[in-house]
Design an enzyme around this catalytic site. Sequence first.
Site, short mmCIF file in Angstrom:
data_model
loop_
_atom_site.label_atom_id
_atom_site.label_comp_id
_atom_site.label_asym_id
_atom_site.label_seq_id
_atom_site.Cartn_x
_atom_site.Cartn_y
_atom_site.Cartn_z
N CYS A 23 0.83 -1.21 0.00
CA CYS A 23 0.00 0.00 0.00
C CYS A 23 0.86 1.26 0.00
CB CYS A 23 -0.93 -0.01 1.21
SG CYS A 23 -1.98 1.46 1.30
N CYS A 71 -0.41 4.14 2.11
CA CYS A 71 -0.18 3.98 3.56
C CYS A 71 1.29 4.22 3.91
CB CYS A 71 -0.51 2.55 4.00
SG CYS A 71 -1.99 1.86 3.27
N ASP A 72 2.20 3.71 3.10
CA ASP A 72 3.60 3.62 3.54
C ASP A 72 4.58 4.48 2.73
OD1 ASP A 72 2.78 1.78 5.44
OD2 ASP A 72 3.03 0.08 4.08
#
Length: 321
Positions: free
Chosen positions: A145, A148-149
Amino acid sequence: MSVWNVVIIGSGPAGLTAAIYAARGNLKPLCIEGGEQATKKSDPPGGQLMLTTDVENYPGFPEGIMGPELMERFRKQAERFGTEFLTDDVTKVDLSKAPYKIWAGHGDKEQTLEAHAIVIATGASARYLGLESEKKLLGYGVSTCATCDGAFFKDLEVGIVGGGDSAMEEATFLSKYASKVTVIHRREGLRASKIMQQRVIDNPKIDFAWNKTVKMVNDVEKNEVTSVTLLDTKTEEESEMALSGLFVAIGHTPNTEPFKGQLDLDDAGYIIEKNGKTSVDGVFVAGDVHDTRYRQAITAAGAGCRAALEAEHYLAAKGIG
Ligand code: NAP
């Protein structure tokens, strides 16, 4: 057999938010949270966030929070208002008539439950390359992701595997943080739509490694990503590419196996929904199991709230609960 007012299947942000709302609506819900993990390929109870480390985009946590801790908090909140939990997998459902039947667990542990309403929040699982090193470094430099990261890779070099729209979208996103992004693709042609391809081709921070698959993610010993070993699909030559992060964007699989043939699904197997409702009255859906577009914890949580409120209206109209 007593009939549950509402059974929620799944315990990621969508399922647990549905549980919080259903419990606060006095519906005394049961949440079937998924089974223990040791031998399974699907995500653990708590869903994909159990496989991430820091979550920095969930509102209300300005310092960020670890994925598993966030899910533990969701679960405690659902429990506080009276949600009951069953730690098992749903194997089969019968949605042909209400009350609906749900089978959970295997062998001696199998049990059959009945529910007046169901919220399906079984999520989607990111597809993986299937490498041992990828599994070990998941959350430690390997991610599925970018949204997200990505921010953890500021001014670092990263790779992204895949040639579809997701890989292109995530490569573009990653280029805002990383000093360089390499799209690693197993053949020479991209599957992504032309416009997404062009955006990536035009981006000076993004390069391509064509005809390459990842053979190994290094370095498991150090518990961080330092490079990947690539295999050329044409020449079979091996090479090493220094990287600080590897993103895998080779698609997702919706967890809809038990619902096939009972609910309308799209060609990729995702549940077709409208305002949280499925093709069967009294069966609601929330989160990544229907959402191919946003796939965020916060959008899943919002959808979980919506599905629970819809279930509440449905049951109230029937005088149940
Ligand atoms: P996808 O279109 O199925 O693409 C998956 C990519 O991963 C393909 O390029 C495939 O290679 C590669 N791949 C699959 N298995 C692999 C493996 N084991 N090793 C190496 N590479 C592998 O998946 P997606 O990109 O997630 O997109 C899914 C759907 O969502 C699509 O319909 C897409 O259009 C849509 N989507 C749309 C947007 C948007 O419009 N903004 C954004 C994201 C996704 P091959 O090409 O060789 O098969």
